[in-house]
Design a protein around this motif. Structure first.
Motif, PDB file in Angstrom:
ATOM      1  N   LEU A 149       0.828  -1.195   0.000  1.00 52.82           N
ATOM      2  CA  LEU A 149       0.000   0.000   0.000  1.00 52.82           C
ATOM      3  C   LEU A 149       0.870   1.256   0.000  1.00 52.82           C
ATOM      4  O   LEU A 149       0.573   2.240  -0.687  1.00 52.82           O
ATOM      5  CB  LEU A 149      -0.921  -0.005   1.217  1.00 52.82           C
ATOM      6  N   ASP A 150       1.934   1.212   0.780  1.00 54.33           N
ATOM      7  CA  ASP A 150       2.843   2.360   0.849  1.00 54.33           C
ATOM      8  C   ASP A 150       3.523   2.596  -0.498  1.00 54.33           C
ATOM      9  O   ASP A 150       3.701   3.741  -0.940  1.00 54.33           O
ATOM     10  CB  ASP A 150       3.885   2.111   1.932  1.00 54.33           C
ATOM     11  N   ALA A 151       3.898   1.504  -1.168  1.00 61.14           N
ATOM     12  CA  ALA A 151       4.638   1.619  -2.427  1.00 61.14           C
ATOM     13  C   ALA A 151       3.742   1.912  -3.627  1.00 61.14           C
ATOM     14  O   ALA A 151       4.128   2.659  -4.531  1.00 61.14           O
ATOM     15  CB  ALA A 151       5.422   0.330  -2.676  1.00 61.14           C
ATOM     16  N   TYR A 152       2.514   1.318  -3.650  1.00 64.56           N
ATOM     17  CA  TYR A 152       1.697   1.382  -4.869  1.00 64.56           C
ATOM     18  C   TYR A 152       0.321   2.001  -4.671  1.00 64.56           C
ATOM     19  O   TYR A 152      -0.414   2.177  -5.644  1.00 64.56           O
ATOM     20  CB  TYR A 152       1.538  -0.036  -5.452  1.00 64.56           C
ATOM     21  N   GLY A 153      -0.018   2.331  -3.436  1.00 68.00           N
ATOM     22  CA  GLY A 153      -1.288   3.004  -3.182  1.00 68.00           C
ATOM     23  C   GLY A 153      -2.482   2.236  -3.708  1.00 68.00           C
ATOM     24  O   GLY A 153      -2.641   1.040  -3.446  1.00 68.00           O
ATOM     25  N   SER A 154      -3.314   2.900  -4.496  1.00 71.88           N
ATOM     26  CA  SER A 154      -4.536   2.272  -5.012  1.00 71.88           C
ATOM     27  C   SER A 154      -4.252   1.158  -6.008  1.00 71.88           C
ATOM     28  O   SER A 154      -5.147   0.376  -6.344  1.00 71.88           O
ATOM     29  CB  SER A 154      -5.435   3.330  -5.669  1.00 71.88           C
ATOM     30  N   ASN A 155      -3.030   1.057  -6.488  1.00 70.13           N
ATOM     31  CA  ASN A 155      -2.651  -0.025  -7.403  1.00 70.13           C
ATOM     32  C   ASN A 155      -2.063  -1.230  -6.665  1.00 70.13           C
ATOM     33  O   ASN A 155      -1.533  -2.143  -7.299  1.00 70.13           O
ATOM     34  CB  ASN A 155      -1.630   0.478  -8.414  1.00 70.13           C
ATOM     35  N   SER A 156      -2.148  -1.225  -5.365  1.00 73.44           N
ATOM     36  CA  SER A 156      -1.568  -2.313  -4.579  1.00 73.44           C
ATOM     37  C   SER A 156      -2.315  -3.620  -4.801  1.00 73.44           C
ATOM     38  O   SER A 156      -3.554  -3.660  -4.756  1.00 73.44           O
ATOM     39  CB  SER A 156      -1.626  -1.955  -3.093  1.00 73.44           C
ATOM     40  N   PRO A 157      -1.598  -4.729  -5.058  1.00 73.53           N
ATOM     41  CA  PRO A 157      -2.257  -6.039  -5.105  1.00 73.53           C
ATOM     42  C   PRO A 157      -2.898  -6.356  -3.752  1.00 73.53           C
ATOM     43  O   PRO A 157      -2.360  -5.979  -2.700  1.00 73.53           O
ATOM     44  CB  PRO A 157      -1.104  -7.012  -5.395  1.00 73.53           C
ATOM     45  N   ALA A 158      -4.019  -7.012  -3.761  1.00 74.03           N
ATOM     46  CA  ALA A 158      -4.692  -7.385  -2.515  1.00 74.03           C
ATOM     47  C   ALA A 158      -3.995  -8.596  -1.898  1.00 74.03           C
ATOM     48  O   ALA A 158      -3.704  -9.575  -2.585  1.00 74.03           O
ATOM     49  CB  ALA A 158      -6.156  -7.701  -2.780  1.00 74.03           C
ATOM     50  N   VAL A 159      -3.724  -8.512  -0.604  1.00 81.41           N
ATOM     51  CA  VAL A 159      -3.161  -9.637   0.148  1.00 81.41           C
ATOM     52  C   VAL A 159      -4.311 -10.281   0.909  1.00 81.41           C
ATOM     53  O   VAL A 159      -4.932  -9.649   1.772  1.00 81.41           O
ATOM     54  CB  VAL A 159      -2.056  -9.173   1.113  1.00 81.41           C
ATOM     55  N   VAL A 160      -4.599 -11.538   0.586  1.00 81.94           N
ATOM     56  CA  VAL A 160      -5.762 -12.232   1.125  1.00 81.94           C
ATOM     57  C   VAL A 160      -5.315 -13.421   1.986  1.00 81.94           C
ATOM     58  O   VAL A 160      -4.614 -14.305   1.505  1.00 81.94           O
ATOM     59  CB  VAL A 160      -6.672 -12.744  -0.020  1.00 81.94           C
TER      60      VAL A 160
END
Length: 280
Positions: free
Chosen positions: A177-188
């Motif tokens: 999230l810090d690195a890519y913001g809204s483009n962050s892959p979801a961690v499930v």
């Protein structure tokens, strides 16, 4: 999420939840890279996946020992050479145990369990992460357990490995999230309970003659468990609970830990067979 054409990499794909997930993704016409140690079993799963996809999906059976970094690197490169990207990674490989800590006679099984369940996940993801598109519809899915949420009898090191995964994934999520913001892959994180797989009958014994096992009558079918993981994957949830009860217990654990410890003990006593319980 339309899964058709997505590139999916699955560890522990030769049996159990991993195999069923592979089949479900294949039915949706997703390309699947199947990773596991047993090549013959993988080839059989691959054939079933091709049939399930109507031969419309790319299926790659790749030998991989998740505890061997060279093997992980080779398998990931084999997958990405063919598929270019990994849109969804399912980190599923794992082993279990079935004895009290005070009954352990051989601690070397603890090393093996932590190597497979925790470092095995990190090893594969280390090589795969550069190939995971930094988009919000990418998925990093870790198959954990309710033992990653609560203390469970007979599972000291297993719980430790799953709790480690939860901390790892929580930190990874913040980094992405810090690195890519809204483009962050979801961690499930998905948290099954008892599922009817070979994991139950192949528990590490830690030097004992037998390992405690849960009763098959209480186990959830593999297909049902895989379907819930698939739903959590598509939704991109942070934690995929299998039941409302597990969700409730998790939310209350910090408030009434003693009560939930009692619930866990009672539940295990009603669902397990073990020499300690005299029902082996």
């Amino acid at each position: 999420m339309d899964l058709a054409g997505k590139n999916v990499l699955i560890t522990g794909a030769s049996a159990g939840i991993g195999k069923e997930l592979a089949l479900q993704f294949a039915r949706h016409k997703a390309n699947v890279a199947l990773l596991a140690r047993r090549v013959e079993a993988l080839e059989e799963v691959a054939a079933e996946c091709r049939l399930a996809s109507g031969n419309q999906a790319k299926v790659l059976p790749l030998r991989c020992d998740v505890t061997d970094r060279a093997s992980c690197r080779e398998a990931v490169l084999g997958a990405t050479n063919e598929m270019q990207t990994v849109d969804i990674i399912i980190l599923n490989a794992g082993v279990s145990m079935g004895c009290y800590f005070e009954d352990i006679k051989d601690l070397s099984d603890a090393d093996k369990l932590m190597d497979v369940n925790f470092m095995g996940t990190a090893n594969v993801l280390f090589y795969a992460l550069p190939y995971i598109p930094k988009r919000s519809d990418s998925r990093i899915v870790v198959v954990s357990s309710i033992a990653g949420l609560f203390g469970v009898p007979f599972r000291t090191f297993y719980c430790a490995s799953k709790w480690a995964l939860h901390g790892f994934c929580a930190s990874l999520r913040t980094e992405l999230l810090d690195a890519y913001g809204s483009n962050s892959p979801a961690v499930v994180l998905t948290c099954p309970g008892e599922v009817s797989t070979s994991l139950n009958s192949s528990r590490l014994k830690f030097g004992n003659d037998v390992a405690a096992e849960f009763l098959d009558s209480v186990a959830e079918p593999t297909s049902q468990a895989a379907n819930k993981i698939l739903e959590a994957t598509i939704a991109g949830v942070k934690v995929g609970f299998f039941t409302k009860a597990h969700s409730w217990l998790s939310s209350c654990y910090g408030w009434i830990p003693a009560t939930i410890d009692g619930i866990m003990i009672k539940g295990v006593r009603s669902r397990m067979r073990a020499p300690r319980y005299g029902n082996w």
